[in-house]
Design a protein around this motif. Structure first.
Motif, PDB file in Angstrom:
ATOM      1  N   SER A   1       1.014  -1.237  -0.107  1.00  0.00           N
ATOM      2  CA  SER A   1       0.138  -0.034  -0.191  1.00  0.00           C
ATOM      3  C   SER A   1       0.906   1.253   0.102  1.00  0.00           C
TER       4      SER A   1
ATOM      5  N   ILE B   1       2.330   2.555 -13.347  1.00  0.00           N
ATOM      6  CA  ILE B   1       2.560   1.108 -12.577  1.00  0.00           C
ATOM      7  C   ILE B   1       3.162   0.221 -13.534  1.00  0.00           C
TER       8      ILE B   1
ATOM      9  N   PHE C   1       2.222   1.942  -3.318  1.00  0.00           N
ATOM     10  CA  PHE C   1       1.289   2.419  -4.380  1.00  0.00           C
ATOM     11  C   PHE C   1       0.846   4.041  -4.062  1.00  0.00           C
ATOM     12  N   GLU C   2       1.435   4.493  -3.010  1.00  0.00           N
ATOM     13  CA  GLU C   2       1.177   5.645  -2.691  1.00  0.00           C
ATOM     14  C   GLU C   2       1.986   6.973  -3.560  1.00  0.00           C
TER      15      GLU C   2
ATOM     16  N   VAL D   1       4.961   3.499  -9.623  1.00  0.00           N
ATOM     17  CA  VAL D   1       5.297   2.328  -8.923  1.00  0.00           C
ATOM     18  C   VAL D   1       6.065   1.103  -9.602  1.00  0.00           C
TER      19      VAL D   1
ATOM     20  N   ASN E   1       9.622  -0.410  -6.058  1.00  0.00           N
ATOM     21  CA  ASN E   1      10.237   0.970  -6.371  1.00  0.00           C
ATOM     22  C   ASN E   1      11.729   1.144  -6.174  1.00  0.00           C
TER      23      ASN E   1
ATOM     24  N   ILE F   1      -2.877  -6.693  -5.539  1.00  0.00           N
ATOM     25  CA  ILE F   1      -3.072  -5.658  -6.591  1.00  0.00           C
ATOM     26  C   ILE F   1      -4.653  -5.066  -6.694  1.00  0.00           C
TER      27      ILE F   1
ATOM     28  N   PRO G   1      -1.684   6.796  -8.543  1.00  0.00           N
ATOM     29  CA  PRO G   1      -0.319   6.617  -9.164  1.00  0.00           C
ATOM     30  C   PRO G   1      -0.581   6.910 -10.570  1.00  0.00           C
TER      31      PRO G   1
ATOM     32  N   GLN H   1      -5.091  -2.638  -3.918  1.00  0.00           N
ATOM     33  CA  GLN H   1      -5.023  -1.237  -4.664  1.00  0.00           C
ATOM     34  C   GLN H   1      -5.614  -0.814  -5.684  1.00  0.00           C
TER      35      GLN H   1
END
Length: 300
Positions: free
Chosen positions: A107, A148, A110-111, A115, A225, A131, A145, A134
């Motif tokens: 989580s 991705i 994904f902020e 990503v 990341n 996923i 985002p 998210q």
């Protein structure tokens, strides 16, 4: 597979309901909703919540017992005896909060506006679940985002893996087919979820690449990341695996969701243990991805 990554398929269409309930209960245990030592809800309450039969709930609980998640005693219900742990080598001051399960780490990743996630695993089940979670956050506009990029390395379909396999019938095709079905179902789900985000215009740029390598996964790896690595060894266990309503196979299997993961973070010192580990795992992933794996299609 049964690695916390395996479920039962049935011929009567009940397999999907079984999978849905089993998936959710596993992730509640690994996510801390049902911590170690807590009692699971009563069977009738679970059946009511999920809209399934008591028979389905009973089969799910039997599967979770076989996988070592819970213990059941007559008259006292089912108690959680296992969950997933993450042991972090990162100093506490280096993170805004110490995540103790995989969910918060994914989580948090994904902020970010961009990503990137590279994953090496036996099946795609765990990743699919995270996923999907998210994707719901994106739809709720809780996170936004802009890009991705997901790469997943799986074992080759043609490889003869040492697990899962039957104790007595090592070449039993039922377990091999079960593993293939689980992987195919969750990989397709991943593709569908990301394709929907693209079609709805919620994320400007998405890529999913899946490749297969002629290796037996002895560990699972998440590279997040470019700066974090989660690494955990698969523990081989002996357990009964229900392959359909009429047959149970005594098998050697691995539990992935229940594996302890070690969390490493790249910091400002390129020679620190965290930086060294993340760099070495990144180099390993790239070498297998580029030199040993075969493409399995892409979604862009």
């Amino acid at each position: 597979m049964g690695h916390g990554e395996g479920q039962q398929a049935t011929a009567d269409g009940g397999g999907r309901e079984f999978d849905r309930v089993a998936d959710e209960l596993r992730h509640r245990m690994t996510g801390g909703v049902y911590p170690v030592g807590s009692l699971m809800p009563a069977q009738r309450d679970l059946a009511l919540e999920f809209g399934v039969s008591r028979d389905t709930v009973q089969r799910v609980l039997r599967e979770l017992r076989n996988e070592g998640w819970i213990e059941s005693r007559q008259g006292s219900g089912s108690r959680v005896v296992k969950t997933q742990r993450i042991q972090s080598t990162a100093p506490k001051a280096s993170r805004s909060r110490q995540a103790v399960t995989l969910g918060p780490l994914i989580s948090e990743a994904f902020e970010q506006p961009e990503v990137t996630l590279d994953v090496y695993t036996l099946t795609s089940e765990t990743l699919d679940a995270h996923i999907r979670l998210q994707a719901e956050r994106i739809r709720a506009h809780a996170i936004v985002p802009q890009r991705i990029a997901l790469r997943m390395l799986l074992p080759s379909d043609t490889e003869s893996l040492p697990y899962p396999r039957g104790i007595d019938a090592k070449d039993d095709p039922l377990l091999r087919n079960r593993l293939r079905d689980i992987t195919g179902r969750h990989t397709d789900s991943l593709r569908g979820v990301l394709a929907e985000l693209t079609a709805e215009g919620l994320v400007p740029e998405i890529s999913l690449e899946v490749r297969h390598a002629p290796l037996t996964p002895t560990f699972k790896l998440y590279l997040i990341n470019g700066v974090e690595a989660l690494h955990g060894m698969y523990e081989v266990i002996r357990r009964p695996v229900v392959v359909d309503r009429r047959k149970t196979v005594e098998a050697l299997d691995v539990l992935g969701l229940g594996a302890t993961l070690t969390h490493h973070v790249r910091d400002g010192d390129p020679k620190s243990p965290g930086s060294t580990f993340v760099e070495s795992m990144h180099n390993w992933f790239e070498s297998v991805w580029n030199l040993l794996s075969e493409e399995s299609g892409a979604v862009r």
